[in-house]
Design an enzyme around this catalytic site. Structure first.
Site, PDB file in Angstrom:
ATOM      1  N   CYS A  65     126.862   8.709 -25.139  1.00  0.00           N
ATOM      2  CA  CYS A  65     127.673   9.276 -26.194  1.00  0.00           C
ATOM      3  C   CYS A  65     128.917   8.623 -27.181  1.00  0.00           C
ATOM      4  O   CYS A  65     128.525   9.142 -28.371  1.00  0.00           O
ATOM      5  CB  CYS A  65     127.937  10.802 -26.485  1.00  0.00           C
ATOM      6  SG  CYS A  65     126.831  11.524 -25.020  1.00  0.00           S
ATOM      7  N   GLU A 124     133.926   6.075 -15.392  1.00  0.00           N
ATOM      8  CA  GLU A 124     134.838   4.943 -16.432  1.00  0.00           C
ATOM      9  C   GLU A 124     135.842   3.935 -15.854  1.00  0.00           C
ATOM     10  O   GLU A 124     135.526   3.852 -14.668  1.00  0.00           O
ATOM     11  CB  GLU A 124     136.577   5.995 -16.452  1.00  0.00           C
ATOM     12  CG  GLU A 124     135.701   6.895 -17.898  1.00  0.00           C
ATOM     13  CD  GLU A 124     134.819   8.370 -17.481  1.00  0.00           C
ATOM     14  OE1 GLU A 124     135.346   8.633 -16.038  1.00  0.00           O
ATOM     15  OE2 GLU A 124     134.451   8.866 -17.920  1.00  0.00           O
ATOM     16  N   GLU A 155     139.209  15.147 -17.482  1.00  0.00           N
ATOM     17  CA  GLU A 155     138.198  14.511 -18.447  1.00  0.00           C
ATOM     18  C   GLU A 155     137.973  15.236 -19.502  1.00  0.00           C
ATOM     19  O   GLU A 155     138.069  14.867 -20.420  1.00  0.00           O
ATOM     20  CB  GLU A 155     136.681  13.963 -17.493  1.00  0.00           C
ATOM     21  CG  GLU A 155     135.545  13.007 -18.735  1.00  0.00           C
ATOM     22  CD  GLU A 155     135.345  13.802 -19.967  1.00  0.00           C
ATOM     23  OE1 GLU A 155     135.012  13.681 -20.978  1.00  0.00           O
ATOM     24  OE2 GLU A 155     134.724  14.585 -19.289  1.00  0.00           O
TER      25      GLU A 155
HETATM   26 FE1  SF4 Z   1     128.319  12.403 -23.780  1.00  0.00          FE
HETATM   27 FE2  SF4 Z   1     130.192  12.462 -21.560  1.00  0.00          FE
HETATM   28 FE3  SF4 Z   1     131.243  12.413 -24.008  1.00  0.00          FE
HETATM   29 FE4  SF4 Z   1     130.013  14.438 -22.950  1.00  0.00          FE
HETATM   30  S1  SF4 Z   1     131.969  13.792 -22.057  1.00  0.00           S
HETATM   31  S2  SF4 Z   1     129.874  13.664 -24.389  1.00  0.00           S
HETATM   32  S3  SF4 Z   1     127.986  13.829 -21.611  1.00  0.00           S
HETATM   33  S4  SF4 Z   1     130.200  11.205 -22.880  1.00  0.00           S
END
Ligand code: SF4
Length: 507
Positions: free
Chosen positions: A104, A258, A444
């Site tokens: 994404c 990452e 995250e």
């Molecule tokens: Fe996509 Fe990962 Fe960001 Fe969620 S955390 S929007 S799955 S890249």
């Protein structure tokens, strides 16, 4: 049809010479490294589901460039429905993998570069946009995975890029050539970078006149000379090297693999440069990217939460607590928080509006609200999961203890619960909950797509406080009543600063 299969994705990576360090060692092939493999397997799922007929509507789209069916991860948002379908795709993939599927960031960076290259051309008469469309056609045709590279190391946080003692703390152009540019610097937290085909570099902050070298947007192959990846650690990552029942999300891993990506004087040909010195457009580019990506979290984390709720609900059955009304109510709270955030993401997308280039942006205030909720709801959902699963997820002996002939049976005996369930189910589900609510996962959720305060600053600007004051004044001082109703006489409005008539629409 430009849709890679999972095997084609893996083989295409195998054919690249990506310079990646994992655990301090240069790896021969990222595909064959056990710490990277789960993340590659997760991305492979994004390729796989695009071939499943029942998911075609959300996993694929029709290219506005070629009219061909392409992966939604290479698509430019053409309308609000595309934005909604993206969120649905993320929920589906979150449910299928229980983790971050990484593509994404590249998708949102692709859309940001598409929009801003158009806006720079319109303002300056440059030719970035056609160049970008040519690059986009290549990405769509090859169904490439892109790593969006946004976050600069930033050095001293109180100083701008041009004020840093070390000028490399933000990616910059160190040489302008006739045929391209040379860039130096690094980006942090690069989701899926190590297993991507290309890295799409965008500025990570707004810039001022005098900071032109930092206003660089460009694409480089992940194996271009001078590109170096250093893989990040995750909670419990080396358990993957041990095997057994201790791993958690065995196939798909924890968050997005990452990495630190370093640009050690990397040459970028002109055909891959999409911004070069236009400082006045940097902030909008960052803003576009962040808005799209913040809305995403209601989809992907919703899907992840579905799996965690499922694991937690099963754990209550294994423990024999599932009939308890309080236990059920805590599961409802987990569901409520998941669906609230998902609903905001769908709403932000449904209220999308058209940008000057013709593509679509989601509602910024709602998108920021989604991410702000994520910084809390993921923790709260995790807290409730810990509550219901019990303390054993933090004290359980390791898989080697289970395999030991002297103590293995004792561990099994004393970790058994409801006799309808094998003790190994308790251990596997417990390890899943432990890993998927670990520090890496939580951090995250807190900082991905921007730290919480970044959303709050945006929300204050987007919420139109002045407009809300006008709404309050109109309700309190307004006199446009229906004739004949027996409403009370009220005191007139006092003389004080303010605007009595509504000038902004109700949102
Ligand atoms: Fe996509 Fe990962 Fe960001 Fe969620 S955390 S929007 S799955 S890249």
């Amino acid at each position: 049809m430009p849709l890679k299969t999972p095997n084609e994705y893996v083989e295409s990576l195998r054919n690249m010479k990506i310079r990646a360090y994992v655990g301090g060692e240069l790896v021969d092939s990222v595909v064959d490294h056990p710490l990277v493999a789960p993340h590659i397997n997760t991305v492979a799922k994004t390729y796989e589901l695009a071939h499943v007929p029942e998911h075609q509507d959300v996993m694929t789209a029709i290219s506005h460039l070629t009219g061909e069916r392409i992966h939604r991860y290479t698509h430019i948002f053409q309308n609000a429905d595309d934005l909604v379908k993206k969120i649905q795709m993320l929920r589906l993939l979150g449910q299928a993998t229980g983790t971050c599927f990484q593509r994404c960031v590249g998708l949102d960076a692709l859309n940001a570069a598409y929009a801003i290259s158009y806006e720079i051309d319109a303002a300056r008469g440059t030719d970035y946009h056609q160049r970008f469309r040519d690059y986009l056609a290549y990405v769509q045709r090859e169904d490439l995975m892109l790593a969006g590279a946004m976050t600069d190391p930033k050095g001293h946080r109180a100083k701008k890029p041009s004020q840093q003692e070390d000028p490399d703390q933000f990616v910059r152009v160190i040489e302008q050539r006739e045929d391209g540019v040379v860039i130096r610097g690094a980006k942090l937290h690069n989701t899926g970078g190590i297993n991507s085909h290309e890295v799409l570099v965008l500025p990570g902050t707004g810039l001022s006149p005098g900071e032109e070298p930092y206003a660089i947007a460009c694409a480089v192959p992940a194996d271009a000379p001078g590109v170096i990846f250093v893989f990040g650690r995750q909670s419990n990552d080396t358990r993957k090297l041990e095997g057994g029942c201790d791993i958690g999300n065995t196939r798909f891993g924890v968050v997005g693999g990452e990495a630190l990506v370093v640009f050690d004087d990397v040459f970028v040909p002109t055909s891959r440069v999409f911004m070069n010195g236009e400082v006045e457009h940097a902030a909008t580019m960052v803003n576009y990217f962040a808005t799209w990506h913040r809305a995403n979290y209601g989809g992907c984390k919703g899907g992840n939460a579905d799996v965690l709720i499922g694991a937690t609900a099963k754990m209550t059955r294994i423990l024999g607590t599932d009939r308890n009304a309080i236990v059920k109510d805590k599961l409802v709270e987990m569901i409520h928080r998941t669906e609230t955030t998902y609903a905001s993401a769908i709403g932000a997308s449904a209220l999308g509006y058209q940008l000057p280039c013709g593509s679509f942006m989601c509602d910024p205030l709602l998108a920021n609200t989604v991410k702000q909720n994520i910084t809390r709801n993921v923790y709260e959902i995790g807290r409730l999961s810990h509550d219901l699963a019990g303390g054993f997820i933090a004290t359980l002996p390791d898989s080697k203890s289970l395999e030991n002939p002297e103590i293995g049976d004792l561990v099994r005996k004393y970790y058994s619960a409801n006799p309808e369930y094998d003790v190994m189910e308790r251990i596997r589900f417990g390890r899943y909950i432990e890993n998927m609510t670990s520090v890496t996962t939580m951090v995250e959720a807190m900082h991905g797509a921007g730290s919480p305060q970044a959303q709050r600053i945006s929300m204050l600007g987007q919420a139109d406080i002045e407009g809300k004051i006008r709404l309050a004044e109109e309700v309190i001082y307004g006199t446009d009543n229906v004739e004949g109703l027996p409403l009370p006489e009220v005191a007139p409005r006092p003389e004080s600063p303010g605007v009595a008539s509504r000038t902004s629409p109700i949102k």
